[in-house]
Design an enzyme around this catalytic site. Structure first.
Site, PDB file in Angstrom:
ATOM      1  N   HIS A 293       0.844  -1.192   0.000  1.00 16.56           N
ATOM      2  CA  HIS A 293       0.000   0.000   0.000  1.00 16.56           C
ATOM      3  C   HIS A 293       0.883   1.247   0.000  1.00 16.56           C
ATOM      4  O   HIS A 293       1.614   1.504   0.958  1.00 16.56           O
ATOM      5  CB  HIS A 293      -0.897   0.016   1.245  1.00 16.56           C
ATOM      6  CG  HIS A 293      -1.974  -1.014   1.223  1.00 16.56           C
ATOM      7  ND1 HIS A 293      -2.428  -1.638   2.372  1.00 16.56           N
ATOM      8  CD2 HIS A 293      -2.696  -1.529   0.204  1.00 16.56           C
ATOM      9  CE1 HIS A 293      -3.389  -2.487   2.054  1.00 16.56           C
ATOM     10  NE2 HIS A 293      -3.567  -2.437   0.738  1.00 16.56           N
ATOM     11  N   TYR A 466       3.583   0.333   5.125  1.00 17.37           N
ATOM     12  CA  TYR A 466       4.106  -0.830   5.851  1.00 17.37           C
ATOM     13  C   TYR A 466       3.285  -2.106   5.675  1.00 17.37           C
ATOM     14  O   TYR A 466       3.147  -2.884   6.616  1.00 17.37           O
ATOM     15  CB  TYR A 466       4.245  -0.518   7.350  1.00 17.37           C
ATOM     16  CG  TYR A 466       4.672   0.889   7.684  1.00 17.37           C
ATOM     17  CD1 TYR A 466       5.856   1.426   7.163  1.00 17.37           C
ATOM     18  CD2 TYR A 466       3.908   1.698   8.509  1.00 17.37           C
ATOM     19  CE1 TYR A 466       6.246   2.720   7.464  1.00 17.37           C
ATOM     20  CE2 TYR A 466       4.296   3.001   8.812  1.00 17.37           C
ATOM     21  CZ  TYR A 466       5.467   3.499   8.285  1.00 17.37           C
ATOM     22  OH  TYR A 466       5.851   4.784   8.586  1.00 17.37           O
ATOM     23  N   HIS A 467       2.778  -2.364   4.456  1.00 15.08           N
ATOM     24  CA  HIS A 467       1.944  -3.548   4.261  1.00 15.08           C
ATOM     25  C   HIS A 467       2.429  -4.431   3.108  1.00 15.08           C
ATOM     26  O   HIS A 467       1.630  -4.852   2.271  1.00 15.08           O
ATOM     27  CB  HIS A 467       0.495  -3.134   3.999  1.00 15.08           C
ATOM     28  CG  HIS A 467      -0.134  -2.375   5.111  1.00 15.08           C
ATOM     29  ND1 HIS A 467      -1.213  -1.524   4.924  1.00 15.08           N
ATOM     30  CD2 HIS A 467       0.155  -2.319   6.435  1.00 15.08           C
ATOM     31  CE1 HIS A 467      -1.558  -0.982   6.080  1.00 15.08           C
ATOM     32  NE2 HIS A 467      -0.744  -1.450   7.022  1.00 15.08           N
ATOM     33  N   PRO A 468       3.715  -4.785   3.017  1.00 13.31           N
ATOM     34  CA  PRO A 468       4.164  -5.634   1.913  1.00 13.31           C
ATOM     35  C   PRO A 468       3.681  -7.070   2.069  1.00 13.31           C
ATOM     36  O   PRO A 468       3.681  -7.623   3.171  1.00 13.31           O
ATOM     37  CB  PRO A 468       5.689  -5.548   2.003  1.00 13.31           C
ATOM     38  CG  PRO A 468       5.964  -5.290   3.453  1.00 13.31           C
ATOM     39  CD  PRO A 468       4.840  -4.406   3.914  1.00 13.31           C
TER      40      PRO A 468
END
Length: 538
Positions: A293, A466-468
């Site tokens: 994101h 911070y959403h890999p």
């Protein structure tokens, strides 16, 4: 030397969950390897410590950087990832969102049996000790989920501003309908961060069949005869090995799970040879399918509003810390992010494609730059990016960081949605509900108006939120890029699974911590062979 039935690599959100669940059976032995430490420090326990944890590379944060991003002015972007027990649940913003039910139904439509919303809901409920009491939420799970404590008028004003802008209100982002403006659920228990280390691992670390080894950096998985038979790790100056009698379970996250597989010779054979690694198992999807994101932060100076700055400037930060340490009271119990929204950027969408986080501070560069003024920020991120990146091996040195090519904004659709985010952010922020608190626009600044100016500002300022996910993709038999099957077993090898956010085939439309814990809960039943019984019991 005898081995373990289960060797779990990575003590993060998934690893702590698995270690606790699998060791419930006293007849099996479980070993958990974690590269970092115990994560018991005040900054980790105190919710307000999140700002310091996110911005600094060190004992709690791997502090990765992407390679130059071609669609973001060739900038290298900061990628914090949690290090130590609890992983990223020990440094994240503590926002608890499950994702939209259609996200999981989409996984099932990709041919992944057992991953529809109806299939995963029992596992969300099982992990939860929720402040809401209803049929959609669990009440006796390990993970405490609370409402926010902030009495700032900003959060209610933001929700009302959303309503004035024509959006719905939502009283529960994890309820029957995700769309609208409302308050977030938080993984905070009695004023403390409730990571998976606190929720799952620490209550059971006394078990005789559970061995937890910290400061143990995995250097590779040993494969013999088509099976994972051991795990090598570095601790201090020594290379050590733990034998695998049953399964090795890789839970190192979307960055390091593919990295460890590649170091072990599992991945795209041609690429591995180019780096100097002898291929053990050709699996071309390892490291591919990276999704994240991308986020912009719009900020305003404030008036008549106490924010994080005014309450922590000078000796204020020391007072907050002492009040929390000595009495467990005050602002240390909060993370300044309690309101937000899930909304659609255009008509005709079946689910929201934009998420908003409202923050009671002017945020800039992950908090690395402290803006000396009161203000508030709106984080706006695109939930369903089309762009795909990859994680690759840059060196045979296991202590060297992998190469991260996020490839943000490669798609015109992605660029349009981020442009729309700026327009929507302004539309919301300039509603009457925020008039008493809103001062001048700090970012992007009122001079940024045309589409070309907005696009340029996005390229120069957008960052990860911070959403890999997705780099060890779960896929059906016909998917040549699938790394694991629907039971999370690495394709073509025995005794090896991947259980973490890297297995998500598509990025969920929410924060990713709760879905990652759900995946681990479900995997624990897959491994123990009790999945059907659990689903019926729920």
């Amino acid at each position: 030397m005898a081995g373990y039935d289960y060797v779990i690599i990575g003590g993060g959100s998934a690893g702590c969950t698995l270690a606790a669940r699998l060791s419930e059976d006293p007849a099996v032995s479980v070993c958990l390897l974690e590269a970092g430490g115990a994560n018991k420090e005040l900054m980790v326990r105190m919710p307000a410590g999140v700002g310091g944890l996110i911005k600094a590379k060190g004992k709690h944060n791997w502090g990765f950087w992407t390679q130059a991003e071609p669609h973001l002015d060739n900038r290298r972007l900061w990628w914090p990832r949690g290090k130590g027990l609890g992983g990223s649940s020990s440094i994240n913003g503590m926002v608890y969102t499950r994702g939209h039910p259609q996200d999981f139904d989409e996984w099932r439509q990709l041919g992944l049996t057992g991953w529809s919303w109806d299939d995963v809901l029992p596992y969300f409920r099982r992990l939860e000790r929720h402040h809401r009491v209803d049929d959609l939420h669990g009440s006796d799970g390990p993970l405490a989920i609370s409402a926010g404590e902030s009495d700032s008028p900003f959060h209610d004003a933001l929700v009302e501003a959303g309503r004035q802008a024509g959006y719905a209100a939502c009283d529960n982002f994890n309820g029957a309908n995700q769309e609208g403006f409302g308050r977030y659920d938080l993984t905070i228990s009695n004023g403390q961060r409730w990571s998976t280390a606190a929720a799952y691992l620490r209550p059971v670390q006394h078990r005789r069949n559970l061995t937890v080894i910290t400061d143990a950096r995995t250097s590779g998985i040993v494969v013999a005869g088509g099976r994972a038979v051991a795990v090598n790790y570095v601790r201090g100056n020594r290379v050590e090995r733990v034998e695998v009698d049953g399964e090795a379970i890789l839970c190192a996250g979307a960055v390091q799970s593919p990295h460890i597989l590649q170091l072990s010779g599992i991945g795209n054979a041609a690429q591995l040879r180019d780096v100097g690694v002898r291929p053990v198992h050709d699996l071309p999807g390892v490291g591919e399918n990276l999704q994240d994101h991308l986020d912009i932060i719009m900020s305003w100076y404030s008036q008549g509003l106490l924010t994080a700055f005014s309450q922590t400037k000078g000796l204020g930060q020391l007072r907050v810390g002492l009040n929390y340490l000595l009495r467990g009271k005050g602002l240390g119990r909060q993370q300044f992010l309690e309101s937000g929204a899930f909304i659609c950027s255009r008509e005709g969408l079946s689910r929201p494609d934009v998420q908003i986080h409202g923050v009671l501070a002017i945020m800039k560069d992950h908090g690395k730059t402290r803006v000396p003024a009161d203000g508030f920020s709106l984080h706006l991120c695109q939930l369903r990016p089309e762009s795909r990146g990859r994680i690759t091996l840059g060196s045979t040195d296991p202590t060297a960081d992998p190469l991260i090519y996020a490839n943000y904004l490669a798609s015109e659709v992605d660029r349009r949605v981020m442009r729309d985010c700026v327009h929507m952010g302004r539309e919301i922020a300039y509603q009457a509900a925020l008039d008493p608190y809103r001062g001048a626009e700090y970012a992007p600044g009122r001079e940024v108006q045309s589409d070309a100016e907005i696009d340029a500002w996005v390229r120069a300022n957008a960052e990860t939120i911070y959403h890999p996910v997705g780099t060890c993709k779960m896929g059906s038999d016909g998917d040549a890029m699938a790394v694991v099957d629907e039971r999370l077993r690495v394709r073509g090898l025995d005794g090896l699974r991947v259980v973490d956010a890297s297995v998500m085939p598509t990025l969920v439309g929410s924060n990713t911590n709760a879905p990652t814990i759900m995946i681990a809960e479900k995997a624990s039943d897959m491994i123990r062979g009790v999945e059907a019984k659990t689903a019926l019991a729920a």
